[in-house]
Write an enzyme that holds these catalytic residues in place. Structure first.
Site, short mmCIF file in Angstrom:
data_model
loop_
_atom_site.label_atom_id
_atom_site.label_comp_id
_atom_site.label_asym_id
_atom_site.label_seq_id
_atom_site.Cartn_x
_atom_site.Cartn_y
_atom_site.Cartn_z
N CYS A 82 0.84 -1.19 0.00
CA CYS A 82 0.00 0.00 0.00
C CYS A 82 0.88 1.24 0.00
CB CYS A 82 -0.91 -0.03 1.24
SG CYS A 82 -1.74 1.53 1.57
N GLU A 83 0.66 2.10 -0.96
CA GLU A 83 1.49 3.31 -1.05
C GLU A 83 1.17 4.34 0.03
OE1 GLU A 83 -0.70 6.13 -4.34
OE2 GLU A 83 0.66 4.60 -5.09
N HIS A 84 0.05 4.18 0.71
CA HIS A 84 -0.31 5.14 1.75
C HIS A 84 0.37 4.85 3.08
CE1 HIS A 84 -4.24 5.62 -0.71
NE2 HIS A 84 -3.30 6.43 -1.15
N HIS A 85 0.61 3.56 3.38
CA HIS A 85 1.18 3.20 4.68
C HIS A 85 2.43 2.33 4.56
CE1 HIS A 85 -3.18 3.91 5.40
NE2 HIS A 85 -2.67 4.63 6.38
N GLN A 125 -4.87 -0.69 -4.86
CA GLN A 125 -5.48 -1.81 -5.57
C GLN A 125 -6.25 -1.37 -6.80
OE1 GLN A 125 -7.44 -4.72 -3.07
NE2 GLN A 125 -8.84 -5.27 -4.72
N HIS A 153 -6.03 -5.99 2.99
CA HIS A 153 -5.07 -4.92 3.19
C HIS A 153 -4.67 -4.86 4.66
CE1 HIS A 153 -5.58 -2.80 -0.76
NE2 HIS A 153 -6.56 -3.68 -0.79
N CYS A 155 -3.18 -2.61 6.14
CA CYS A 155 -3.43 -1.28 6.70
C CYS A 155 -4.83 -1.20 7.30
CB CYS A 155 -3.20 -0.18 5.66
SG CYS A 155 -4.19 -0.32 4.17
#
Length: 193
Positions: A82-85, A125, A153, A155
């Site tokens: 995940c590019e956010h976390h 995703q 996920h 996250c």
């Protein structure tokens, strides 16, 4: 020690991991963590190898066999980040297409490799799903393409809302696969485990 591993600046990554350990209150010099910055730097070179791969190369080989019906590879394992976390997500992808008028197909393993190229990048995703479908369309010019990705996920499972086992399903449908009957056929093949 290596300066670069598969295009990753290892000393810079090592220093960043060391700083992160310090920032969370750990001692990067203690026995269990002493080699962690180097291990993480090398692991990230593998985890994000898709950043340095060209998806068009994966689908460069195709074969004219005059096939006109759907080709579907189900349950391709997906491991991404995940590019956010920068936390993993994992699950399966289902990739299908209807060859174009020329009947050209690609090797079945190429579909799994295409998923891997896009999964081995910092990712969301929804984008991963669309990228696989768009790459298929660009390389093979099929009559239609469908990509369905189902992932858990971390996250969401191990932090934040903490709902382990919940899965996110995304789809990308192109061309003739948008026809309701064709889409229904593809989905029944995907769901019919």
């Amino acid at each position: 020690m290596a300066r670069s591993v598969d295009g990753v600046d290892v000393p810079r990554a090592r220093a960043a991991v060391r700083e992160l350990l310090l920032a969370v209150g750990e001692d990067p010099d203690r026995e269990g963590l002493r080699d962690t910055p180097d291990r993480v730097a090398r692991a990230y070179a593998e985890t994000f190898a898709g950043l340095r791969q060209d998806p068009t190369q994966v689908l460069s080989a195709s074969f004219d066999i005059g096939h006109e019906e759907m080709v579907l590879v189900k349950d391709i394992e997906v491991y991404s980040t995940c590019e956010h976390h920068l936390v993993p997500f994992h699950g399966v992808a289902h990739v299908g297409y209807i060859p174009g008028p020329d009947g050209r197909v690609t090797g079945l393993s190429k579909l799994a490799r295409l998923v891997d190229v896009y999964a081995r990048r910092p990712q969301v995703q929804e984008r991963l799903t669309a990228q696989v479908a768009d790459a298929l369309v660009a390389a093979l010019a099929p009559r239609g393409a469908i990509v369905v990705v189902e992932c858990e996920h971390l996250c969401m499972s191990m932090r934040g809302v903490r709902k382990p086992g919940s899965r996110t399903v995304t789809s990308a449908v192109r061309g003739q696969m948008r026809d309701s009957a064709t889409r229904a056929e593809a989905m029944s093949l995907i769901i019919g485990r």
